[in-house]
Motif scaffolding. Structure first.
Motif, PDB file in Angstrom:
ATOM      1  N   MET A 360       0.757  -1.238   0.091  1.00 51.23           N
ATOM      2  CA  MET A 360       0.081  -0.059   0.110  1.00 51.23           C
ATOM      3  C   MET A 360       0.894   1.252   0.159  1.00 51.23           C
ATOM      4  O   MET A 360       0.466   2.562  -0.109  1.00 51.23           O
ATOM      5  N   ILE A 361       1.956   1.269   0.242  1.00 51.41           N
ATOM      6  CA  ILE A 361       2.998   2.441   0.311  1.00 51.41           C
ATOM      7  C   ILE A 361       3.371   2.954  -1.137  1.00 51.41           C
ATOM      8  O   ILE A 361       2.896   4.312  -1.036  1.00 51.41           O
ATOM      9  N   PRO A 362       3.587   2.436  -2.190  1.00 55.11           N
ATOM     10  CA  PRO A 362       3.748   3.124  -3.274  1.00 55.11           C
ATOM     11  C   PRO A 362       2.368   3.782  -3.803  1.00 55.11           C
ATOM     12  O   PRO A 362       2.224   4.844  -4.029  1.00 55.11           O
ATOM     13  N   PRO A 363       1.138   3.227  -3.578  1.00 56.41           N
ATOM     14  CA  PRO A 363      -0.255   3.908  -3.917  1.00 56.41           C
ATOM     15  C   PRO A 363      -0.069   5.029  -3.082  1.00 56.41           C
ATOM     16  O   PRO A 363      -1.000   6.075  -3.523  1.00 56.41           O
ATOM     17  N   ILE A 364      -0.047   4.925  -1.800  1.00 59.43           N
ATOM     18  CA  ILE A 364      -0.018   6.129  -0.880  1.00 59.43           C
ATOM     19  C   ILE A 364       0.835   7.276  -1.495  1.00 59.43           C
ATOM     20  O   ILE A 364       0.195   8.605  -1.740  1.00 59.43           O
ATOM     21  N   VAL A 365       1.790   6.971  -1.800  1.00 62.03           N
ATOM     22  CA  VAL A 365       2.737   7.977  -2.584  1.00 62.03           C
ATOM     23  C   VAL A 365       2.290   8.688  -3.750  1.00 62.03           C
ATOM     24  O   VAL A 365       2.363   9.823  -4.044  1.00 62.03           O
ATOM     25  N   GLY A 366       1.729   7.729  -4.573  1.00 62.23           N
ATOM     26  CA  GLY A 366       0.992   7.957  -5.945  1.00 62.23           C
ATOM     27  C   GLY A 366       0.038   9.025  -5.730  1.00 62.23           C
ATOM     28  O   GLY A 366       0.028  10.034  -6.651  1.00 62.23           O
ATOM     29  N   THR A 367      -0.905   8.841  -4.992  1.00 61.42           N
ATOM     30  CA  THR A 367      -1.973   9.622  -4.824  1.00 61.42           C
ATOM     31  C   THR A 367      -1.497  10.783  -4.397  1.00 61.42           C
ATOM     32  O   THR A 367      -1.933  12.151  -4.774  1.00 61.42           O
ATOM     33  N   VAL A 368      -0.322  11.104  -3.317  1.00 62.21           N
ATOM     34  CA  VAL A 368      -0.046  12.336  -3.038  1.00 62.21           C
ATOM     35  C   VAL A 368       0.667  13.141  -4.451  1.00 62.21           C
ATOM     36  O   VAL A 368       0.168  14.187  -4.372  1.00 62.21           O
ATOM     37  N   LEU A 369       1.402  12.218  -5.179  1.00 59.77           N
ATOM     38  CA  LEU A 369       2.046  13.063  -6.203  1.00 59.77           C
ATOM     39  C   LEU A 369       0.769  13.626  -7.208  1.00 59.77           C
ATOM     40  O   LEU A 369       0.821  14.756  -7.740  1.00 59.77           O
ATOM     41  N   ILE A 370      -0.145  12.848  -7.574  1.00 64.44           N
ATOM     42  CA  ILE A 370      -1.263  13.098  -8.346  1.00 64.44           C
ATOM     43  C   ILE A 370      -1.918  14.615  -7.949  1.00 64.44           C
ATOM     44  O   ILE A 370      -2.155  15.291  -8.714  1.00 64.44           O
ATOM     45  N   ASN A 371      -2.237  14.255  -6.794  1.00 62.72           N
ATOM     46  CA  ASN A 371      -2.898  15.660  -6.088  1.00 62.72           C
ATOM     47  C   ASN A 371      -2.058  16.896  -5.700  1.00 62.72           C
ATOM     48  O   ASN A 371      -2.598  18.085  -5.762  1.00 62.72           O
ATOM     49  N   GLN A 372      -0.877  16.625  -5.427  1.00 60.89           N
ATOM     50  CA  GLN A 372      -0.158  17.913  -4.811  1.00 60.89           C
ATOM     51  C   GLN A 372       0.759  18.585  -5.820  1.00 60.89           C
ATOM     52  O   GLN A 372       1.088  19.547  -5.507  1.00 60.89           O
ATOM     53  N   LEU A 373       1.208  17.706  -6.860  1.00 60.25           N
ATOM     54  CA  LEU A 373       2.000  18.223  -7.886  1.00 60.25           C
ATOM     55  C   LEU A 373       1.479  19.198  -8.686  1.00 60.25           C
ATOM     56  O   LEU A 373       0.063  19.154  -9.089  1.00 60.25           O
ATOM     57  N   HIS A 374       2.030  20.183  -9.438  1.00 57.75           N
ATOM     58  CA  HIS A 374       1.283  21.212 -10.178  1.00 57.75           C
ATOM     59  C   HIS A 374       0.753  20.646 -11.391  1.00 57.75           C
ATOM     60  O   HIS A 374       1.389  19.684 -11.991  1.00 57.75           O
ATOM     61  N   GLU A 375      -0.360  21.228 -11.907  1.00 57.80           N
ATOM     62  CA  GLU A 375      -0.854  20.610 -13.140  1.00 57.80           C
ATOM     63  C   GLU A 375      -0.115  20.829 -14.177  1.00 57.80           C
ATOM     64  O   GLU A 375      -0.178  19.688 -15.164  1.00 57.80           O
ATOM     65  N   SER A 376       0.980  21.423 -14.349  1.00 51.40           N
ATOM     66  CA  SER A 376       2.010  21.500 -15.583  1.00 51.40           C
ATOM     67  C   SER A 376       2.705  20.176 -15.519  1.00 51.40           C
ATOM     68  O   SER A 376       3.599  20.067 -16.349  1.00 51.40           O
ATOM     69  N   ASN A 377       3.149  19.772 -14.251  1.00 48.70           N
ATOM     70  CA  ASN A 377       3.915  18.548 -14.099  1.00 48.70           C
ATOM     71  C   ASN A 377       3.399  17.352 -14.478  1.00 48.70           C
ATOM     72  O   ASN A 377       3.120  16.532 -13.665  1.00 48.70           O
ATOM     73  N   LYS A 378       2.899  17.096 -15.645  1.00 48.03           N
ATOM     74  CA  LYS A 378       2.080  15.991 -16.224  1.00 48.03           C
ATOM     75  C   LYS A 378       2.865  14.634 -15.878  1.00 48.03           C
ATOM     76  O   LYS A 378       2.468  13.607 -15.588  1.00 48.03           O
ATOM     77  N   MET A 449      -9.324   7.523  -2.770  1.00 46.16           N
ATOM     78  CA  MET A 449      -8.365   6.350  -3.202  1.00 46.16           C
ATOM     79  C   MET A 449      -7.284   6.291  -1.914  1.00 46.16           C
ATOM     80  O   MET A 449      -6.911   5.269  -1.442  1.00 46.16           O
ATOM     81  N   LEU A 450      -6.873   7.511  -1.461  1.00 46.21           N
ATOM     82  CA  LEU A 450      -5.771   7.710  -0.627  1.00 46.21           C
ATOM     83  C   LEU A 450      -6.221   7.232   0.658  1.00 46.21           C
ATOM     84  O   LEU A 450      -5.436   6.393   1.302  1.00 46.21           O
ATOM     85  N   CYS A 451      -7.288   7.596   1.098  1.00 41.00           N
ATOM     86  CA  CYS A 451      -7.913   7.000   2.423  1.00 41.00           C
ATOM     87  C   CYS A 451      -8.266   5.560   2.190  1.00 41.00           C
ATOM     88  O   CYS A 451      -7.775   4.844   3.128  1.00 41.00           O
ATOM     89  N   GLY A 452      -8.416   4.956   1.267  1.00 43.89           N
ATOM     90  CA  GLY A 452      -8.605   3.632   0.910  1.00 43.89           C
ATOM     91  C   GLY A 452      -7.212   2.900   1.302  1.00 43.89           C
ATOM     92  O   GLY A 452      -7.321   1.742   2.072  1.00 43.89           O
ATOM     93  N   PHE A 453      -6.495   3.082   0.614  1.00 44.52           N
ATOM     94  CA  PHE A 453      -5.031   2.785   0.854  1.00 44.52           C
ATOM     95  C   PHE A 453      -4.371   2.803   2.174  1.00 44.52           C
ATOM     96  O   PHE A 453      -4.051   1.909   2.772  1.00 44.52           O
ATOM     97  N   VAL A 454      -4.816   3.758   2.940  1.00 44.22           N
ATOM     98  CA  VAL A 454      -4.164   3.967   4.329  1.00 44.22           C
ATOM     99  C   VAL A 454      -5.122   2.875   5.158  1.00 44.22           C
ATOM    100  O   VAL A 454      -4.414   2.232   6.016  1.00 44.22           O
ATOM    101  N   LEU A 455      -6.378   2.924   4.957  1.00 42.79           N
ATOM    102  CA  LEU A 455      -7.148   2.210   5.767  1.00 42.79           C
ATOM    103  C   LEU A 455      -6.757   0.500   5.519  1.00 42.79           C
ATOM    104  O   LEU A 455      -6.944  -0.333   6.425  1.00 42.79           O
TER     105      LEU A 455
END
Length: 513
Positions: A360-378, A449-455
């Protein structure tokens, strides 16, 4: 006066053996294996070479069918995602949340059919029933190509969910019938890993079909081609996959006994068609079963969200064909994670739920990247999507635990139903967090999705704690007993597996971790 002589040890062994044979002969065998189970129980330990020979036959004759079927199922049920970028949305006049509901409604059908389907699985030949369902879902896929409205598409998706509902529970049952507890983790990992293979192949198929310049819309070719392939495969599955060790044609009579001998220590038997009311109550009140369902629910929230994977990637600024190709790394991560997870669980004892938590650790990191990185950083956000690929390891682990950690045919059926009902609810809920007004970022959906991975990570450890606690309690109950008493309890426990006794009531049953 001469002292009383003790009987020679071989006479004691012979007496014990005779007593065991009498107990087996008088036992209430409820298992489908019947007379073969009696022979297996009376035959003692299985010969290692004979076991390996039978296992090879089972692996070569059954595993490929399970693997390919699971890949097809994933491709077929996610066909809506592939077709979403090839015109199915405007052609079916989908607006607002219509696409979300078209994705979710599959699992309403799945939910409706789950318990009736599992009840049928318990009472009818497993492989034949699954084969018929595979043919039906292929036919429904082909019919989907005729849809031109939300109501038509939703209906097709609903019925598709109904006929696919028994595939995973059926495969859990097949795994428990044919392989030992030690083998089940690796075999389950293999056929479940074909979710990733299916995703990879599905992406390539969608990419290839996207180049078709025919008289029909591109998305319709996806359903017509996938449906026809599935129908042909379903016929082959029904013809060549055996229902049980007693009905198989490619094992001799002695090999059938060996096949059953191999699974005696599972203490779950092969299959019983008897319905036991007390086992229903035991299943619904067992905290370990309840937590299994909760893990299935939080895992499925993420899975339901990935129905929007293609739309999320397209929102980064890629064309439809580019979007299709950008799904390939996600599929590769899925395959590597699942095979790697299966390898670790077979090599490291008592590691299943630890592996599920780490996954579950990589998906937790992944969801943070999707939501927190600037929209230009595709590209950074795209890497975040790819990191989501390890989350199915959690689903792989709970399916394996369903087959190894629950004894009693009715209890296992009820527990499987609960786990897949929770799976359906999660799959229904997941897409609803993806609001059309938030496209293409879908921030609420990513947070869900992030909440699901943590739980998921937390609940895996809660379940492991419950298993450890119960195993320790049972080990403590054996303290003070002699080796002969423990050996007799073990023989009784092996026999109880074929008497349809549950894990709770079998003193020698131990939970895999």
């Amino acid at each position: 006066m001469a002292s009383e002589e003790k009987p020679p040890s071989h006479d004691v062994d012979k007496s014990t053996s005779v007593a065991h044979e009498v107990k087996v002969a008088e036992a209430d065998i409820k298992d489908e294996a019947g007379a073969f189970a009696v022979r297996a129980l009376m035959s003692g330990a299985v010969d290692d070479e004979a076991s390996r020979k039978v296992r090879r036959k089972i692996d070569y004759r059954i595993l490929p069918f399970m693997c390919i079927t699971y890949a097809l199922q994933f491709i077929d049920k996610t066909s809506l995602g592939y077709s979403s970028i090839y015109g199915i949305i405007p052609d079916n006049k989908l607006q607002g949340q219509d696409y979300s509901w078209a994705s979710s409604i599959f699992y309403f059908g799945y939910l409706l059919a789950e318990y009736p389907g599992i009840a049928i699985l318990q009472r009818f030949p497993v492989a034949k029933f699954l084969g018929v369902n595979i043919v039906l879902w292929g036919a429904i896929l082909m019919v989907t190509a005729t849809c031109s409205s939300f109501s038509g598409l939703a209906t097709a998706r609903f019925i598709l969910g109904m006929v696919e509902a028994t595939i995973s529970p059926g495969f859990v049952a097949i795994t428990g019938i044919w392989w030992t507890r030690q083998e089940q983790a690796g075999r389950s990992a293999l056929w479940i890993s074909f979710l990733g293979v299916g995703s990879f192949v599905g992406v390539l198929l969608a990419y290839g079909i996207g180049h078709i310049q025919g008289s029909l819309s591109t998305w319709k070719y996806i359903y017509l081609i996938l449906g026809s392939v599935t129908i042909a495969w379903g016929i082959a599955f029904a013809l060549f996959v055996p229902d049980s060790p007693t009905s198989v044609k490619w094992l001799g009579e002695d090999e059938k006994v060996v096949a059953i001998q191999r699974v005696i220590e599972n203490k779950t038997g092969t299959k019983s068609r008897h319905f036991v009311k007390d086992q229903v109550m035991e299943a619904v009140t067992d905290p370990k079963v309840i937590v299994l369902g909760l893990i299935s629910f939080v895992n499925a929230i993420a899975s339901g969200g990935l129905a929007f994977g293609s739309l999320i990637i397209q929102g980064f600024g890629f064309t439809p064909l580019q979007t299709t190709l950008m799904n390939l790394p996600l599929s590769i991560v899925q395959v590597i994670a699942q095979l790697g997870g299966g390898f670790l669980t077979t090599r490291i004892s008592s590691s299943r739920l630890h592996v599920a938590s780490v996954a579950m650790i990589p998906p937790i990191v992944g969801t943070v990247l999707i939501n927190q990185l600037h929209e230009s950083n595709k590209w950074g956000r795209l890497v975040g999507v790819w990191l989501l690929g390890s989350y199915p390891v959690g689903f792989m682990i709970i399916l394996g635990l369903l087959s190894t950690n629950i004894a009693g045919s009715t209890k296992r059926s009820v527990a499987s139903g609960w786990v897949f009902v929770c799976y359906c609810v999660g799959q229904i809920a997941g897409p609803q967090f993806f609001k059309s007004t938030e496209a293409p970022a879908y921030r609420s959906g990513i947070v869900a999705m992030l909440c699901g991975f943590v739980l998921n990570l937390i609940l895996n450890q809660v379940l492991r704690f419950l298993y450890v606690l119960e195993n320790r309690k049972r080990d403590k109950d054996l303290e003070g007993k002699s080796e002969d008493e423990i050996a007799e309890m073990k023989r009784t426990g092996d026999l109880q597996g074929f008497e349809d006794i549950t894990d709770k009531n079998n003193a020698t049953f131990r939970y895999a971790l």
